[in-house]
Design a protein around this motif. Structure first.
Motif, PDB file in Angstrom:
ATOM      1  N   GLY A 158       0.752  -1.249   0.000  1.00 41.79           N
ATOM      2  CA  GLY A 158       0.000   0.000   0.000  1.00 41.79           C
ATOM      3  C   GLY A 158       0.785   1.305   0.000  1.00 41.79           C
ATOM      4  N   HIS A 159       2.071   1.297   0.314  1.00 43.41           N
ATOM      5  CA  HIS A 159       2.707   2.579   0.663  1.00 43.41           C
ATOM      6  C   HIS A 159       2.993   3.510  -0.517  1.00 43.41           C
ATOM      7  CE1 HIS A 159       7.272   1.509   0.265  1.00 43.41           C
ATOM      8  NE2 HIS A 159       6.562   0.785  -0.584  1.00 43.41           N
ATOM      9  N   HIS A 160       2.876   3.010  -1.750  1.00 43.73           N
ATOM     10  CA  HIS A 160       3.040   3.921  -2.899  1.00 43.73           C
ATOM     11  C   HIS A 160       1.709   4.518  -3.366  1.00 43.73           C
ATOM     12  CE1 HIS A 160       7.198   2.848  -3.328  1.00 43.73           C
ATOM     13  NE2 HIS A 160       6.951   1.585  -3.644  1.00 43.73           N
ATOM     14  N   TRP A 171      10.244   0.890   6.420  1.00 45.66           N
ATOM     15  CA  TRP A 171      11.604   0.469   6.064  1.00 45.66           C
ATOM     16  C   TRP A 171      11.655  -0.352   4.783  1.00 45.66           C
ATOM     17  CZ3 TRP A 171      11.815  -1.808  11.571  1.00 45.66           C
ATOM     18  CH2 TRP A 171      11.264  -3.089  11.618  1.00 45.66           C
ATOM     19  N   ASP A 172      10.595  -0.310   4.006  1.00 44.87           N
ATOM     20  CA  ASP A 172      10.646  -0.842   2.634  1.00 44.87           C
ATOM     21  C   ASP A 172      11.772  -0.107   1.902  1.00 44.87           C
ATOM     22  OD1 ASP A 172       8.533  -2.274   0.484  1.00 44.87           O
ATOM     23  OD2 ASP A 172       9.779  -0.684  -0.381  1.00 44.87           O
ATOM     24  N   VAL A 173      12.455  -0.775   0.982  1.00 42.83           N
ATOM     25  CA  VAL A 173      13.623  -0.162   0.332  1.00 42.83           C
ATOM     26  C   VAL A 173      13.223   1.002  -0.580  1.00 42.83           C
ATOM     27  CG1 VAL A 173      13.814  -1.534  -1.815  1.00 42.83           C
ATOM     28  CG2 VAL A 173      15.894  -0.789  -0.604  1.00 42.83           C
ATOM     29  N   HIS A 174      11.950   1.038  -0.966  1.00 42.97           N
ATOM     30  CA  HIS A 174      11.458   2.140  -1.788  1.00 42.97           C
ATOM     31  C   HIS A 174      10.826   3.206  -0.902  1.00 42.97           C
ATOM     32  CE1 HIS A 174      11.286  -1.554  -4.353  1.00 42.97           C
ATOM     33  NE2 HIS A 174      11.929  -0.749  -5.179  1.00 42.97           N
ATOM     34  N   HIS A 175      10.779   4.443  -1.405  1.00 42.82           N
ATOM     35  CA  HIS A 175      10.201   5.529  -0.607  1.00 42.82           C
ATOM     36  C   HIS A 175       8.692   5.354  -0.433  1.00 42.82           C
ATOM     37  CE1 HIS A 175       8.641   9.842  -0.327  1.00 42.82           C
ATOM     38  NE2 HIS A 175       9.059   9.485   0.877  1.00 42.82           N
ATOM     39  N   PHE A 195      10.498  -6.011   2.870  1.00 44.62           N
ATOM     40  CA  PHE A 195      11.732  -6.770   3.059  1.00 44.62           C
ATOM     41  C   PHE A 195      12.648  -6.659   1.847  1.00 44.62           C
ATOM     42  CE2 PHE A 195       8.718  -8.988   5.926  1.00 44.62           C
ATOM     43  CZ  PHE A 195       9.377  -8.699   7.128  1.00 44.62           C
ATOM     44  N   ASP A 196      12.403  -5.636   1.013  1.00 41.29           N
ATOM     45  CA  ASP A 196      13.240  -5.491  -0.186  1.00 41.29           C
ATOM     46  C   ASP A 196      14.552  -4.755   0.080  1.00 41.29           C
ATOM     47  OD1 ASP A 196      11.577  -3.349   0.255  1.00 41.29           O
ATOM     48  OD2 ASP A 196      10.612  -3.406  -1.717  1.00 41.29           O
ATOM     49  N   ALA A 197      14.832  -4.415   1.361  1.00 40.28           N
ATOM     50  CA  ALA A 197      16.189  -3.996   1.719  1.00 40.28           C
ATOM     51  C   ALA A 197      17.019  -5.214   2.112  1.00 40.28           C
ATOM     52  CB  ALA A 197      16.166  -2.974   2.855  1.00 40.28           C
ATOM     53  N   GLU A 239       4.690  -4.854   3.202  1.00 40.57           N
ATOM     54  CA  GLU A 239       4.795  -4.069   1.957  1.00 40.57           C
ATOM     55  C   GLU A 239       5.534  -4.913   0.914  1.00 40.57           C
ATOM     56  OE1 GLU A 239       3.262  -1.255   1.359  1.00 40.57           O
ATOM     57  OE2 GLU A 239       2.778  -0.394   3.312  1.00 40.57           O
ATOM     58  N   GLY A 240       6.695  -4.438   0.444  1.00 42.49           N
ATOM     59  CA  GLY A 240       7.396  -5.144  -0.624  1.00 42.49           C
ATOM     60  C   GLY A 240       8.326  -6.236  -0.113  1.00 42.49           C
ATOM     61  N   GLY A 241       9.190  -6.700  -1.011  1.00 40.93           N
ATOM     62  CA  GLY A 241      10.097  -7.801  -0.698  1.00 40.93           C
ATOM     63  C   GLY A 241       9.940  -8.869  -1.757  1.00 40.93           C
ATOM     64  N   TYR A 242      10.966  -9.103  -2.592  1.00 40.04           N
ATOM     65  CA  TYR A 242      10.778  -9.874  -3.821  1.00 40.04           C
ATOM     66  C   TYR A 242      11.720 -11.063  -3.984  1.00 40.04           C
ATOM     67  CZ  TYR A 242       7.979  -5.808  -4.241  1.00 40.04           C
ATOM     68  OH  TYR A 242       7.055  -4.845  -3.957  1.00 40.04           O
ATOM     69  N   SER A 243      12.452 -11.413  -2.929  1.00 44.06           N
ATOM     70  CA  SER A 243      13.248 -12.632  -2.974  1.00 44.06           C
ATOM     71  C   SER A 243      12.434 -13.745  -2.333  1.00 44.06           C
ATOM     72  CB  SER A 243      14.568 -12.453  -2.209  1.00 44.06           C
ATOM     73  OG  SER A 243      15.166 -13.720  -2.011  1.00 44.06           O
TER      74      SER A 243
HETATM   75 ZN   LIG Z   1       9.443  -1.788  -1.981  1.00 47.54          ZN
END
Ligand SMILES: [Zn+2]
Length: 381
Positions: free
Chosen positions: A140-142, A178-182, A266-268, A308-312
């Motif tokens: 949701g954060h974007h 703390w998702d790697v994207h803003h 978790f994409d960081a 949120e994200g995280g793609y591995s």
């Molecule tokens: Zn992300």
């Protein structure tokens, strides 16, 4: 047997959100051979499967979400946007705006993701559990109020925060993303709102472009309640823990929220295909413990995480497990197969990463007065 202290929100139907055929984060087409889109169910489903397989799910309060109500959605999104998504969703799908593809039925599934974040917040505010993890999809954060972006349709965390304020009598809320994207959508929604502190840690200059700059601090009554910590690509455990200790926690102490919500991407993680950071799974656990300690001191331990994200697909389950272990205080009793990542070069903070942390820390020190005491309203003439 003692009552679970942590809730887990899960609904299989959220895994049926269909982002269609893709190649990495782009839709297939032209010279992009049709394949798997980055935002697919695997990372989320494998995270839940690992919780199940280790037995940790049995120690949690499992919550089945209900769809967010129209009233809850319209606290953030205008009716016209909801109607547009609903019309597309009732057919073959479409795009919620920019890079947010979806298929038939995704309106109802996105309602579940927002409703799941609300359910997690309610469980914590009711005192049913100490804290809660909403394993929701789509992210949701974007999402802006009137435009989907970056795989997001509804602004799950913002909807949850508005619910806490409007329906549960909560005043001040802090969001730590703390998702790697803003977290550009969250930032935009609360840009002029002094009641919500929106903090985003992200890879400098990644996505969206020109978004999440240090200088973006909110406006008007919300001046100082947007806080961006853009970290250089290549940041690892040292940089992230420094950012937590020297920027995030002091900002939370100054703002004194009644509830803290993590926008938990978790994409960081070190193996993520869309980010260029180095975090091992254990670092997500350490970051969570810092926020748990801060929540204990500031707001009676009220902490909610929304996925949120995280793609591995391989790594995300272990990053997620570390967060749930920290939140619950329980151990799944297994070793992280990717623990070697903690030893790869680059985990120590470097001078240029410390410069980025220092710049954000100075901002916290400088705007603290405004965080605590927003400037008075200028009377209309
Ligand atoms: Zn992300």
């Amino acid at each position: 047997m003692t009552a679970p202290s942590t809730a887990l929100v899960w609904h299989e139907r959220m895994m049926w959100h269909d982002t269609g055929s893709g190649a990495s984060e782009l839709p297939a087409g032209g010279w992009l051979e049709p394949g798997e889109h980055s935002e697919n169910p695997a990372t989320k489903r494998r995270f839940k499967n690992l919780l199940d397989a280790t037995g940790l799910t049995d120690e949690l309060l499992l919550l089945r979400p209900t769809p967010a109500s129209h009233e809850a959605l319209t606290r953030v999104h205008p009716d016209e946007y909801l109607t547009r998504i609903k019309d597309l969703s009732s057919g073959r799908g479409g795009d919620a705006g920019s890079e947010s593809p979806f298929g038939n039925g995704s309106y109802e599934i996105a309602q579940l993701a927002a409703g799941g974040t609300i359910a997690a917040i309610d469980a914590v505010l009711d005192g049913t559990v100490a804290n809660a993890y909403a394993l929701v999809r789509p992210p949701g954060h974007h999402a802006l109020a009137d435009l989907g972006m970056g795989f997001c349709i509804f602004a799950n965390v913002a909807i949850g925060v508005r619910h806490a304020q409007a329906a549960r009598g909560i005043g001040r809320v802090a969001i730590v993303d703390w998702d790697v994207h803003h977290g550009n959508g969250t930032q935009a929604i609360f840009w002029e709102d002094p009641s919500v502190l929106a903090i985003s840690l992200h890879q400098d200059g990644l996505y969206p472009s020109r978004s999440g700059l240090l200088e973006q601090v909110g406006e008007g009554a919300g001046l100082g309640t947007t806080l961006n910590v853009p970290l250089p690509a290549g940041s690892g455990r040292g940089a992230y823990l420094a950012a937590l200790d020297q920027v995030v926690v002091p900002a939370l102490e100054a703002f004194a929220p009644e509830l803290i919500v993590i926008a938990c991407g978790f994409d960081a993680g070190a193996l993520d295909p869309l980010g260029r950071m180095l975090l091992p799974a254990a670092a997500f656990g350490e970051m969570t413990r810092r926020l748990l300690d801060a929540a204990d001191r500031i707001c009676g331990g009220r902490l909610v995480a929304s996925h949120e994200g995280g793609y591995s697909a391989g790594h995300v389950p272990f990053c997620g497990l570390a967060v749930v272990e920290a939140m619950s205080g329980l151990s799944a009793g297994i070793d992280d197969p990717f623990a070697y990542l903690a030893g790869v070069p680059g985990q120590e903070i470097t001078a240029h990463q410390q410069d980025a942390v220092d710049a954000a820390a100075a901002l916290v020190a400088g705007v603290r007065g405004q965080v605590l005491h927003p400037p008075p309203e200028v009377p209309e003439t």
